[in-house]
Motif scaffolding. Sequence first.
Motif, mmCIF file in Angstrom:
data_model
loop_
_atom_site.group_PDB
_atom_site.id
_atom_site.type_symbol
_atom_site.label_atom_id
_atom_site.label_comp_id
_atom_site.label_asym_id
_atom_site.label_seq_id
_atom_site.Cartn_x
_atom_site.Cartn_y
_atom_site.Cartn_z
ATOM 1 N N ALA A 105 11.952 12.442 11.133
ATOM 2 C CA ALA A 105 11.992 13.368 10.192
ATOM 3 C C ALA A 105 12.547 13.580 9.670
ATOM 4 O O ALA A 105 14.251 13.607 9.772
ATOM 5 C CB ALA A 105 11.334 14.827 11.260
ATOM 6 N N TYR B 220 9.222 1.645 9.341
ATOM 7 C CA TYR B 220 9.405 3.129 9.316
ATOM 8 C C TYR B 220 8.391 3.037 10.959
ATOM 9 O O TYR B 220 7.383 2.112 10.976
ATOM 10 C CB TYR B 220 8.006 3.163 8.556
ATOM 11 N N LYS C 238 11.296 24.725 8.483
ATOM 12 C CA LYS C 238 10.153 24.102 7.680
ATOM 13 C C LYS C 238 9.372 23.257 9.019
ATOM 14 O O LYS C 238 8.053 23.447 8.809
ATOM 15 C CB LYS C 238 10.860 23.147 7.406
ATOM 16 N N SER D 9 5.269 24.423 9.570
ATOM 17 C CA SER D 9 4.737 23.398 9.233
ATOM 18 C C SER D 9 4.145 22.635 9.886
ATOM 19 O O SER D 9 3.037 22.050 9.964
ATOM 20 C CB SER D 9 5.040 22.335 8.032
ATOM 21 N N CYS E 259 2.165 13.611 14.957
ATOM 22 C CA CYS E 259 1.505 12.950 13.999
ATOM 23 C C CYS E 259 0.430 11.969 14.237
ATOM 24 O O CYS E 259 1.407 10.829 15.193
ATOM 25 C CB CYS E 259 2.242 12.384 12.524
ATOM 26 N N LYS F 85 0.224 6.822 10.779
ATOM 27 C CA LYS F 85 1.364 6.960 10.468
ATOM 28 C C LYS F 85 1.578 7.061 8.489
ATOM 29 O O LYS F 85 -0.541 7.408 8.394
ATOM 30 C CB LYS F 85 1.868 5.308 9.893
ATOM 31 N N ARG G 122 -2.235 15.272 4.154
ATOM 32 C CA ARG G 122 -2.911 15.151 2.732
ATOM 33 C C ARG G 122 -4.199 15.061 2.855
ATOM 34 O O ARG G 122 -5.057 14.906 2.265
ATOM 35 C CB ARG G 122 -2.048 15.443 1.392
HETATM 36 N N1 EPU Z 1 0.224 17.994 3.324
HETATM 37 C C1 EPU Z 1 -1.196 18.619 3.467
HETATM 38 N N2 EPU Z 1 -1.855 19.780 4.352
HETATM 39 C C2 EPU Z 1 -1.531 19.079 5.708
HETATM 40 C C3 EPU Z 1 -0.287 18.748 6.145
HETATM 41 C C4 EPU Z 1 0.478 18.074 4.724
HETATM 42 O O1 EPU Z 1 -1.979 19.183 2.111
HETATM 43 O O2 EPU Z 1 -2.539 19.762 6.260
HETATM 44 C C5 EPU Z 1 0.222 18.067 2.327
HETATM 45 C C6 EPU Z 1 1.945 18.889 3.056
HETATM 46 O O3 EPU Z 1 1.398 20.206 1.631
HETATM 47 C C7 EPU Z 1 2.705 17.752 1.828
HETATM 48 C C8 EPU Z 1 2.997 16.475 2.457
HETATM 49 O O4 EPU Z 1 0.834 17.130 2.918
HETATM 50 O O5 EPU Z 1 2.933 17.804 0.400
HETATM 51 C C9 EPU Z 1 3.880 16.092 3.206
HETATM 52 O O6 EPU Z 1 3.721 16.406 4.686
HETATM 53 P P1 EPU Z 1 5.138 17.237 5.498
HETATM 54 O O7 EPU Z 1 5.908 17.246 4.434
HETATM 55 O O8 EPU Z 1 4.279 18.235 6.444
HETATM 56 O O9 EPU Z 1 5.468 15.604 6.128
HETATM 57 P P2 EPU Z 1 4.367 14.139 6.512
HETATM 58 O O10 EPU Z 1 5.031 13.551 5.577
HETATM 59 O O11 EPU Z 1 2.966 14.915 7.105
HETATM 60 C C10 EPU Z 1 7.014 13.598 8.302
HETATM 61 C C11 EPU Z 1 6.588 13.037 9.461
HETATM 62 C C12 EPU Z 1 6.463 13.824 10.449
HETATM 63 C C13 EPU Z 1 7.218 15.080 10.145
HETATM 64 C C14 EPU Z 1 7.613 15.726 8.914
HETATM 65 C C15 EPU Z 1 8.422 16.803 8.739
HETATM 66 C C16 EPU Z 1 4.845 11.101 9.738
HETATM 67 C C17 EPU Z 1 3.223 10.499 9.851
HETATM 68 N N3 EPU Z 1 5.012 12.246 9.464
HETATM 69 O O12 EPU Z 1 5.096 14.276 8.457
HETATM 70 O O13 EPU Z 1 6.818 13.225 11.932
HETATM 71 O O14 EPU Z 1 7.954 15.389 11.321
HETATM 72 O O15 EPU Z 1 7.599 14.961 7.379
HETATM 73 O O16 EPU Z 1 9.678 15.475 8.480
HETATM 74 O O17 EPU Z 1 5.664 10.300 9.198
HETATM 75 C C18 EPU Z 1 5.431 12.508 13.345
HETATM 76 O O18 EPU Z 1 6.023 11.532 13.088
HETATM 77 O O19 EPU Z 1 4.846 12.269 14.655
HETATM 78 C C19 EPU Z 1 5.791 13.087 13.025
HETATM 79 C C20 EPU Z 1 5.301 14.437 12.998
#
Ligand code: EPU
Length: 287
Positions: free
Chosen positions: A131, A164, A201, A205, A214, A217, A226
Amino acid sequence: AATRLVERESLANKTTMRVGGPARVYAEPAGAEDLQVLLREMHRRALPVHLLGRGSNLIIPDEGVDGLVISLGHEHWQKFEPHADGRIWAGAGLRLKNLCGLAIKAGFQGFEFLEGIPGSVGGALRMNAGAMGGWMFDVVDEVQLMTLQGEIRTMKKAEMHVDYRHCAELHEAIALGAWLKPAASAQSDDIRRQIDVYQKKRVESQPREPSAGCIFKNPPGNSAGRLIDESGLKGERVGDAEVSTVHANFIVNRGHATSADIIALVKKVRARVKAAKGVDLEPEVLL
Ligand code: EPU
């Protein structure tokens, strides 16, 4: 002390998603010897062996698990021991939240990103949980593991195949704990402040309902959340399983979801994203 074997132990309440049937056999070994005895016994009975960590990244099937489910929840596996060489021993059963708390108190920096991950050290090693731009193996020096034949081995991070959300050596072995390396020493207040930033954060979020974190991946250079969001899937439901309206890469249990509901929704999301975006998302959770 012999480990107690429990038949038909319910597993749903041992997972963050809160679904799934019982384990045929469940055990919490009190030490390495107990674990070796268990593995031998299951080998003799030809039962498959599964490790349960904090239960935050898996969906247990409704029909349960036909085999032995082992949890390292016993206090033997929850040690946090700073050593004179600057490394810290963390047992596989230690929760990441507790690891962070103990590290703050001792003034060790580098574990802050783990605070919000609802996992144990063993589970985080097994899948290289991450994370906030960091992942578990960032802070690992050596891993102690037990093979399914009961042999204990210590491996340097450099000898392991880590990527990863992936650690090849732990697919067929049990993580017993790890020697961790702090990034630096720092004032507890500064570490606390960094954790507060991450916490804020996360709270903004990510959803609060029961989930498995999540589901998919992130594809290289892209965000699964997204892609799912842009495919118009937020709020999509099968029974009580729902694509979170807060973060689209989370499926939440709105109360009485079954494992079948969740799996059906995972398939639906995967198919819809493939049709809308041409990307085949790969599940991160163990289904
Ligand atoms: N976004 C959207 N819509 C959504 C969700 C996200 O547009 O419904 C956009 C956000 O605005 C942002 C981008 O997607 O621009 C990335 O979103 P976020 O910062 O939430 O990070 P993520 O890549 O979705 C990853 C990890 C999480 C971890 C977060 C915080 C993976 C699959 N997920 O999420 O890990 O908590 O970063 O660092 O790698 C997990 O693996 O179970 C997990 C929760």
